[in-house]
Write a protein that holds these residues in place. Sequence first.
Motif, PDB file in Angstrom:
ATOM      1  N   CYS A   1       0.848  -1.202   0.000  1.00  0.00           N
ATOM      2  CA  CYS A   1       0.000   0.000   0.000  1.00  0.00           C
ATOM      3  C   CYS A   1       0.882   1.251   0.000  1.00  0.00           C
ATOM      4  O   CYS A   1       1.756   1.398   0.868  1.00  0.00           O
ATOM      5  CB  CYS A   1      -0.900  -0.013   1.240  1.00  0.00           C
ATOM      6  N   PRO A   2       0.687   2.171  -0.937  1.00  0.00           N
ATOM      7  CA  PRO A   2       1.546   3.367  -0.997  1.00  0.00           C
ATOM      8  C   PRO A   2       1.340   4.324   0.169  1.00  0.00           C
ATOM      9  O   PRO A   2       2.214   5.123   0.480  1.00  0.00           O
ATOM     10  CB  PRO A   2       1.137   4.023  -2.327  1.00  0.00           C
ATOM     11  N   LYS A   3       0.183   4.231   0.841  1.00  0.00           N
ATOM     12  CA  LYS A   3      -0.131   5.162   1.928  1.00  0.00           C
ATOM     13  C   LYS A   3       0.585   4.813   3.232  1.00  0.00           C
ATOM     14  O   LYS A   3       0.805   5.688   4.069  1.00  0.00           O
ATOM     15  CB  LYS A   3      -1.649   5.177   2.173  1.00  0.00           C
ATOM     16  N   CYS A   4       0.885   3.512   3.444  1.00  0.00           N
ATOM     17  CA  CYS A   4       1.500   3.124   4.718  1.00  0.00           C
ATOM     18  C   CYS A   4       2.812   2.364   4.498  1.00  0.00           C
ATOM     19  O   CYS A   4       3.214   1.549   5.318  1.00  0.00           O
ATOM     20  CB  CYS A   4       0.533   2.282   5.561  1.00  0.00           C
ATOM     21  N   LYS A   5       3.448   2.633   3.386  1.00  0.00           N
ATOM     22  CA  LYS A   5       4.693   1.949   3.027  1.00  0.00           C
ATOM     23  C   LYS A   5       5.851   2.449   3.886  1.00  0.00           C
ATOM     24  O   LYS A   5       6.007   3.652   4.076  1.00  0.00           O
ATOM     25  CB  LYS A   5       4.971   2.219   1.545  1.00  0.00           C
ATOM     26  N   GLU A   6       6.640   1.508   4.429  1.00  0.00           N
ATOM     27  CA  GLU A   6       7.825   1.891   5.193  1.00  0.00           C
ATOM     28  C   GLU A   6       9.000   1.009   4.790  1.00  0.00           C
ATOM     29  O   GLU A   6       8.827  -0.123   4.352  1.00  0.00           O
ATOM     30  CB  GLU A   6       7.583   1.789   6.696  1.00  0.00           C
ATOM     31  N   SER A   7      10.201   1.538   4.945  1.00  0.00           N
ATOM     32  CA  SER A   7      11.405   0.776   4.587  1.00  0.00           C
ATOM     33  C   SER A   7      12.059   0.223   5.840  1.00  0.00           C
ATOM     34  O   SER A   7      11.843   0.717   6.947  1.00  0.00           O
ATOM     35  CB  SER A   7      12.395   1.673   3.835  1.00  0.00           C
ATOM     36  N   TYR A   8      12.849  -0.841   5.660  1.00  0.00           N
ATOM     37  CA  TYR A   8      13.619  -1.389   6.773  1.00  0.00           C
ATOM     38  C   TYR A   8      14.853  -2.086   6.202  1.00  0.00           C
ATOM     39  O   TYR A   8      14.855  -2.528   5.058  1.00  0.00           O
ATOM     40  CB  TYR A   8      12.783  -2.352   7.605  1.00  0.00           C
ATOM     41  N   GLU A   9      15.882  -2.150   7.037  1.00  0.00           N
ATOM     42  CA  GLU A   9      17.134  -2.754   6.583  1.00  0.00           C
ATOM     43  C   GLU A   9      17.036  -4.280   6.708  1.00  0.00           C
ATOM     44  O   GLU A   9      16.451  -4.806   7.650  1.00  0.00           O
ATOM     45  CB  GLU A   9      18.312  -2.233   7.400  1.00  0.00           C
ATOM     46  N   VAL A  10      17.638  -4.987   5.747  1.00  0.00           N
ATOM     47  CA  VAL A  10      17.516  -6.438   5.678  1.00  0.00           C
ATOM     48  C   VAL A  10      18.740  -7.107   6.288  1.00  0.00           C
ATOM     49  O   VAL A  10      19.862  -6.615   6.135  1.00  0.00           O
ATOM     50  CB  VAL A  10      17.365  -6.894   4.205  1.00  0.00           C
ATOM     51  N   SER A  11      18.500  -8.235   6.974  1.00  0.00           N
ATOM     52  CA  SER A  11      19.614  -8.954   7.582  1.00  0.00           C
ATOM     53  C   SER A  11      20.493  -9.604   6.514  1.00  0.00           C
ATOM     54  O   SER A  11      20.024  -9.950   5.426  1.00  0.00           O
ATOM     55  CB  SER A  11      19.102 -10.033   8.538  1.00  0.00           C
ATOM     56  N   HIS A  12      21.756  -9.792   6.844  1.00  0.00           N
ATOM     57  CA  HIS A  12      22.714 -10.405   5.916  1.00  0.00           C
ATOM     58  C   HIS A  12      22.298 -11.836   5.581  1.00  0.00           C
ATOM     59  O   HIS A  12      22.449 -12.293   4.440  1.00  0.00           O
ATOM     60  CB  HIS A  12      24.119 -10.383   6.537  1.00  0.00           C
ATOM     61  N   GLU A  13      21.734 -12.546   6.600  1.00  0.00           N
ATOM     62  CA  GLU A  13      21.321 -13.938   6.395  1.00  0.00           C
ATOM     63  C   GLU A  13      20.209 -14.038   5.350  1.00  0.00           C
ATOM     64  O   GLU A  13      20.228 -14.934   4.491  1.00  0.00           O
ATOM     65  CB  GLU A  13      20.854 -14.565   7.716  1.00  0.00           C
TER      66      GLU A  13
END
Length: 568
Positions: free
Chosen positions: A459-471
């Motif tokens: 959903c473009p209205k509640c989109k959030e980013s987060y960093e991804v684990s190496h694994e």
Amino acid sequence: MSMKRKIAQMLVDEGIITEDQLAQAEKEHKEGGIRLEQAIVKLGFSTEDAILAFMATQMSIPSVNFSELGELDPAIVKSVPENVCQRQALIPIAKKGNTLTIAMADPLNVSAIDDIKLMTGFDVEPALATEAEIKAAITKYFSTSSQDMEDVMKDLEDVQDIEVIEGEEEASAAELAKAGEDAPIVKLVNAILQKAIEENASDIHLEPYEKSCRTRYRVDGVLHERTAPPKKIYAALVSRIKIISELDIAERRKPQDGRTKLRVAGKEIDMRVSILPTTFGEKVVIRILDSSNLQLDMTQLGFDQDILQVYKKNVDAPYGMILVTGPTGSGKSTTLYSTLSLLNFPDVNIVTIEDPVEFVVKGINQVQVNPKAGLNFSNGLKSFLRQDPDIIMVGEIRDGETASIGINAALTGHLVLSTLHTNDAAGAITRLDNMGIEPFLISSSVIMIIAQRLIRKICPKCKESYEVSHELLEELGIKPKDGEKIMFYRGTGCGHCNNTGYKGRAAIYEVLSMNDEIRKAVLKRSSSSDIKKIAIDTGMVTLREAGIRKVKQGVTSIEELFRATTTD
């Protein structure tokens, strides 16, 4: 939104949990997709009551015990939709003036509080409660088993009249009198249909149980529960649906299939209706076919540019067979309609045989299968060859006879498009072999096979980013450059997406273009896994790789990728 890190650190400072336990809980929180306090309880580091008491003290937010609250006012409880309460672990418990008190497992969930303010128009005052108590209260107060018809009708004030274009005229007066003309029932059926169309649902499921019933809408490929009518009116509701679908009201022991066309909010909507007798009544599934939602622009379907170029090159071939594969509901028909739209010119004769004709496309001759009249895919295909076609589309290859006629048509100067139910592109070759088609015919006629899946878009209205684990990156085969941070995206849930975090769908494609290496493998009757390996070695992008592209582009989430694709 989860419990803030500051509160979690306070738990450590107070000796309720240790630093090591917090680290483990944070890992569980990120990997398991649960709130931080849930992770702490799940891992056995503390109890829900201890965390609740601590949070209430630290944040000066009152805590509530449902056993001491007594009976809640159902009107106040239901001021927030059930799906929001379930997803966010909250429930309204009181209202004073313009202030709504909400019992929440996570009172720091500012996003949920803001959504409720917008949804209800009230100010919101949070109160702390355990998730277990909140879930039990949701089950109690949103149960529909004892719901009155009057309660249902209160929500239907804005329901529009729906005009039945086909179906109702031939229903007898006796049948109409028996079950269909009660104004509340007519209005309720209209409401169910209207709300499903407003939500862009593809299917409506109405299911009876011993003392209750259930209503679910399939939105973006996933079923979501909605407010259900009381059991006592369920039979009348089914009768109304039968009337508008020209089905036998008196027959309750056999499955029935019907159709109807409605005009809703100025749009004509085709509906396929399936009735199935179950232990406690008849289950109804309504497939909604809204031609205004048909996306015929191939660039908007989800093709990446390099894959689209390969696809367009093959569909421009003067003859040969193109197959689209995937499970039911994976968008195969839309891809075929889009392809036909791309090829639809005045100097080209296009004929299709479908079961059913889902969407009418101007300039294309479309035929619907009619088993009662002896018109099936193979018979229709034979007749088509006498109609001077350039392009033939067969809705589905279901048997060896249809496959054989289609392949012969492809070998004699026609472009033939069809679908097969296989998991991947290479599997279609094995399926044709199993149907009795000789390998030399397959290698000579098939020019391209596409496997596809539909994935939900964030959903473009509640989109959030987060960093991804190496694994996780390693598992996906993604190798970041030195110092590069790879960010993935997810939806937190909001009113725009019914708190699912997703809005709309896109397709991912695996395009197997036949080449000399693959043809040699087909002639040797090589396994589908061997053929797939050759295709990958010669440049084919797999479904999983196409999905990873969409994740990196921020179109979909990693959870949705895992749901829609497999690693093999």
